[in-house]
Design an enzyme around this catalytic site. Structure first.
Site, short mmCIF file in Angstrom:
data_model
loop_
_atom_site.label_atom_id
_atom_site.label_comp_id
_atom_site.label_asym_id
_atom_site.label_seq_id
_atom_site.Cartn_x
_atom_site.Cartn_y
_atom_site.Cartn_z
N GLU A 246 0.84 -1.20 0.00
CA GLU A 246 0.00 0.00 0.00
C GLU A 246 0.88 1.25 0.00
O GLU A 246 0.63 2.21 -0.72
CB GLU A 246 -0.90 -0.01 1.24
N SER B 192 -3.91 7.07 9.24
CA SER B 192 -4.29 8.42 9.66
C SER B 192 -3.04 9.27 9.84
O SER B 192 -1.94 8.75 9.98
CB SER B 192 -5.08 8.37 10.96
#
Lengths: 385, 326
Positions: A232, A353
Site C-alpha cells: 500500500e 491516519s
C-alpha cells in the site's frame, strides 16, 4: 542531479504516451478500460511475469501513473487489487491461488477488495475481532468489516481474521481469500460525508471458506498483512503526484477571483496561496527524491509516509483558500471546490491516519521509542476484558 | 530522474563538515554574543579553505564550481552557525561577473564585500569594506561606514551602512540584481537547512534520553509528533534548496519560483525547528548555556534577510498566478 528521464525511461514514456493517445478510455466501462491497458502491458508492470505481470521496474510503473494522471484519467477500477491484494497473493498464495486469481485481477475480470478494518479495529488493526473457526477441512467466519472500498462490486477479497484469541493479538491472526458472493456475505454501502458511497460495511455470517483459500500459515496473518500494508505504501507513495487539487489549478482559480476581493483580502489570499504553494512544491520535490530512489532500483522506506502527511495538509489549505476566494457564494456555489473540500478530511484518515503516519516516521525514521502498549504480552481475550 | 546529490557532492559535504565543525561552533556563536568575539571560522579561513569562493570562476582565483556545490557547503556552515555567511560571496560572484579585478579581490580576500538591500539589515556588514547596492537601477560599489546595533544573532555581522563615494558598475542592472538576490536567497536557505537539521538532531537525541513518568519523552505522541513535523519540514526544505540551487545552475527560468519557495520555507522551517526544540528540552532549553537559543537567534534574524518571509510568500503567490514578480 537532473530531472530528465534516462534513455530507457524516455523510451518507455513515449510508448505509454503513444498508447494513451490512440486509446481514449470509456469512463462508463472501467473494467474494459483496465483490460485494454493490461493487454497492452501497462497494468501490473512490476509484477513478475509468472504472475501475469510484465516484470518491469517500479520506475516504469511510476511513469505509467504519471502519464495517466497527466491526461486526467481516473485511477483503475481494480486499484486496491493491483496495489494490495495481488502483491499479497503473489508472496503468500499457493501455486493454485496464483494461477486462479492473478491474471484475472490484472484484467479486471475479477474485482478485489481488502477486508481489514473493523468497527473496533482501525489504526489498531491487530485488535480485530472477526473470528475464523476450523470446520472440517475448512473454516467458518463470522464478524464485521468496515470502510471496505469497492466491496459492493468485488468478486474476491483478502480477509484478515482471528483464529486464536488465546495468544497475544498479533499472533492469533490468519489471512484468507474470500469469495464475496459466498452465502453469508452481506455488503451494505456506507454514505461518506461528501455524499458518495465508495466504501461499505461487510458482514460475515457463518461464511464457509475452504482451507486451500488460506493465505500463509495459520497464526501468521499479521506478517501476511504487513506485506499488504507495505505494498500500500508503494502504491500510495506519491512520487511527485499531488494529493487533492493540483496547486497550479488552485493558483489559476485564485488568479481568476482575486481581483474581485477588497485589497486587504487580496494580501491575505496571496499569503495563503504562497504558504500552500510552497508546501505543495515541498511535497512534490520530496516526491521526486523518492522517484529518484525508484529510478536507481531502491524501494521507498518509511520516510515515504511523509509525502501523504504533508500532501494532505497542503491540499486542505489550498482547497480552503480556493473555496474562500469565492466569498459567501462558496456556501451555495462553487461546486467543484466544495466537492474537493468535502473529500479531503477522508484523505487524512484513509491509508494510515495522520497520527499513525507520525508514529511511523517518529519511530522508524527518527528512532524515537514507541508508546508503551497496555495490551502487550497479554492474550487477545484478556486484552478485551 | 536523478534528483539527489551525487557522490561528488556527498564528498564535498563531508569535507566541509570536517572543516567547519573544527573551525566554528555554537560555542563560538555564544562567545560572539557574550564577548563580541569575531565570527568563526572568519572570512580569511573561509577563503583559504576554498569553500567561500566556489562559484567564482577559476580564471579569477575561485573554484569555478556550481551554486549546488556552494549550497551543499552552506548547509554544513549552517549546522555550526558559521560566519561570515556564504550568501555575500554567492551574490557578489554574480554581481561582479564583468569585473575581473574585483572578482579576483573577492577571491583572494583583499576585498571584503557585502551587499546592501533596501528593506533588510545588511548581512556581514561588520568586517566588510566594500559594499554593493542597487541605486535607481544602477549597480554601484563603494566603501561604507558600518554602525553595529544590538544584534539578536551576533554571527550575522548585522550593521547599518552609510555609503561613501560610489562608483557606477552596471547600468540597467535590475535583472542582474534579481538573479544575484535569488542565488543569495538559495544559499541563505541552504544555511537555514543546515541549522534546522542540526536542531532536529538535538531534539531527537534529547527526546530519547530524557525520561518523565518512567519513560523517554520521545515515546509520548505529544512530543514525537512535534519532532516529526519538524522532520517533514526539514526534508521538504532540503528538496526546495536542491531544486533552487539546481535551477540557478541549469534552469534559470525556474529560479524565481524555486528560490522564493526555498527562502520562505527556510524562514518558517528554521523557526519551527528552533521553537520546537526549545519546547522539547523544557527549562534547560531556555537557558543561556544551552545551544538551542543560538539557533533560535539565527531563525529570528535570517527570516528578515534578503526580503522577509512575508515578501517571499507573496512572490511565490504572484509567480504562481502568472504575474510579474515586481
Amino acid at each position: 542531479m537532473d530531472f530528465d528521464d534516462t534513455p530507457d525511461e524516455a523510451a518507455w514514456r513515449a510508448e505509454v504516451r503513444a498508447f494513451l493517445e490512440r486509446h481514449p478510455p470509456v469512463p462508463e466501462q472501467p473494467r474494459a478500460w483496465q483490460a485494454t491497458l493490461y493487454d497492452a502491458g501497462f497494468v501490473g508492470v512490476t509484477w513478475p511475469v509468472e504472475a501475469g505481470g510484465r516484470g518491469g521496474t517500479p520506475m516504469q510503473q511510476a511513469i505509467v501513473d504519471q502519464e495517466t494522471a497527466r491526461r486526467g484519467l481516473p485511477p483503475l477500477i481494480n486499484l486496491i487489487g493491483i496495489g494490495m491484494c495481488g502483491p499479497t497473493v503473489i508472496v503468500h498464495g499457493s501455486e493454485r491461488q496464483r494461477q486462479r486469481y492473478l491474471k484475472r485481477l490484472l484484467r479486471a475480470d475479477d474485482l478485489w477488495c481488502q477486508l481489514f478494518s473493523e468497527p473496533s479495529a482501525g489504526s489498531d488493526l491487530a485488535a480485530l475481532r472477526t473470528r475464523a473457526v476450523r470446520d472440517g477441512d475448512g473454516w467458518r467466519v463470522s464478524g464485521q468489516k468496515v470502510w471496505t472500498t469497492l466491496a459492493h462490486l468485488a468478486d474476491f477479497g483478502i480477509l484478515l481474521t482471528r483464529t486464536d484469541p488465546d495468544v497475544p493479538k498479533h499472533r492469533g491472526l490468519t489471512m484468507f481469500v474470500v469469495d464475496m458472493k459466498a452465502p453469508g456475505v452481506t455488503v451494505r454501502p456506507l454514505r461518506q460525508m461528501n455524499g458518495d458511497s465508495h466504501f461499505n460495511e461487510v458482514f460475515f455470517d457463518d461464511v464457509r471458506i475452504p482451507d486451500d483459500e488460506r493465505l500463509g500459515d495459520v497464526g501468521d496473518g499479521w506478517r501476511v498483512a504487513l506485506t499488504t500494508l507495505m505494498s500500500e505504501r508503494l502504491s500510495l507513495g506519491g512520487g511527485g503526484t499531488s494529493i487533492g487539487p493540483k496547486p497550479e489549478a488552485v493558483a489559476r482559480h485564485v488568479a481568476a477571483h482575486i481581483g474581485a476581493l477588497p485589497e486587504d483580502r487580496q494580501v491575505l489570499a496571496r499569503q495563503e496561496l504562497g504558504r500552500g504553494y510552497v508546501a505543495a512544491l515541498g511535497a512534490r520535490y520530496t516526491g521526486y527524491r523518492q522517484l529518484s530512489k525508484l529510478s536507481r532500483g531502491e524501494l521507498p522506506g518509511p520516510e515515504a509516509s511523509a509525502g501523504k502527511l504533508s500532501g494532505t495538509r497542503s491540499a486542505r489549505d489550498l482547497t480552503d483558500l480556493a473555496v474562500r476566494v469565492l466569498g459567501p457564494d462558496a456556501a451555495t456555489g462553487g461546486a467543484e471546490w466544495q466537492d474537493m473540500q468535502a473529500l479531503l478530511p477522508g484523505m487524512a484518515i484513509a491509508g494510515g491516519s495522520d497520527q499513525v503516519l507520525r508514529n511511523i516516521i517518529g519511530e522508524r525514521v527518527l528512532g524515537l521509542p514507541a508508546e508503551p502498549r497496555a495490551d502487550k504480552g497479554v492474550t487477545f481475550r484478556e486484552s478485551i476484558g | 530522474m536523478n534528483f539527489d546529490l551525487d557522490q561528488e557532492h556527498l564528498d564535498l559535504a563531508g569535507g566541509a563538515r570536517d572543516f567547519l565543525s573544527g573551525s566554528a561552533s555554537p560555542a563560538a556563536a555564544r562567545a560572539a554574543l557574550d564577548e563580541g568575539a569575531g565570527v568563526r571560522p572568519g572570512r580569511a579561513e573561509l577563503i583559504k579553505s576554498g569553500y567561500a569562493t566556489i562559484t567564482i570562476p577559476e580564471s579569477h582565483g575561485g573554484g569555478g564550481g556550481t551554486v549546488l556545490q556552494l549550497a551543499v557547503v552552506a548547509e554544513q556552515a549552517g549546522r555550526v552557525l558559521a560566519g561570515p555567511s556564504l550568501v555575500n560571496f554567492a551574490r557578489a560572484a554574480v554581481l561582479l561577473e564583468g569585473f575581473p579585478d574585483r572578482l579576483a579581490g573577492l577571491a583572494d580576500g583583499s576585498l571584503a564585500v557585502a551587499v546592501i538591500d533596501d528593506a533588510s539589515p545588511v548581512l556581514d556588514a561588520i568586517g566588510s569594506d566594500t559594499f554593493l547596492t542597487l541605486r535607481d537601477g544602477t549597480l554601484v560599489c563603494g566603501p561604507g561606514e558600518v554602525m553595529a546595533r544590538r544584534p539578536i544573532d551576533a554571527t550575522r555581522g548585522l550593521g547599518d551602512v552609510t555609503l561613501g563615494e560610489t562608483t557606477d558598475l552596471v547600468r540597467d542592472a535590475r535583472p542582474l540584481w534579481r538573479k544575484a538576490e535569488r542565488v543569495g536567497r538559495t544559499i541563505l536557505a541552504a544555511e537555514g537547512l543546515g541549522a534546522a537539521a542540526r536542531l532536529l538532531e538535538m531534539g531527537v537525541e534529547y527526546a530519547k534520553e530524557r525520561h518523565t513518568f518512567g519513560r523517554p519523552i520521545g515515546s509520548y505522541q505529544a512530543v514525537k509528533h512535534m519532532l516529526v513535523d519538524v522532520y517533514v519540514a526539514v526534508e521538504q526544505l532540503r528538496s526546495l534548496v536542491w531544486w533552487a540551487a539546481w535551477a540557478a545552475d541549469r534552469a534559470p527560468g525556474e529560479l524565481p519560483l524555486a528560490s522564493a519557495a526555498a527562502k520562505a520555507a527556510a524562514a518558517t522551517t528554521l523557526e519551527l525547528a528552533a521553537e520546537t526544540v526549545i519546547q522539547v528540552h523544557g527549562g534547560i532549553g531556555y537557558t543561556w548555556e544551552h545551544d538551542a537559543h543560538l539557533y533560535w537567534r539565527r531563525a529570528k534574524t535570517d527570516r528578515f534577510l534578503l526580503g522577509d518571509d512575508v515578501a517571499a510568500f507573496d512572490e511565490v503567490a504572484r509567480l504562481a498566478m502568472g504575474e510579474a514578480a515586481r
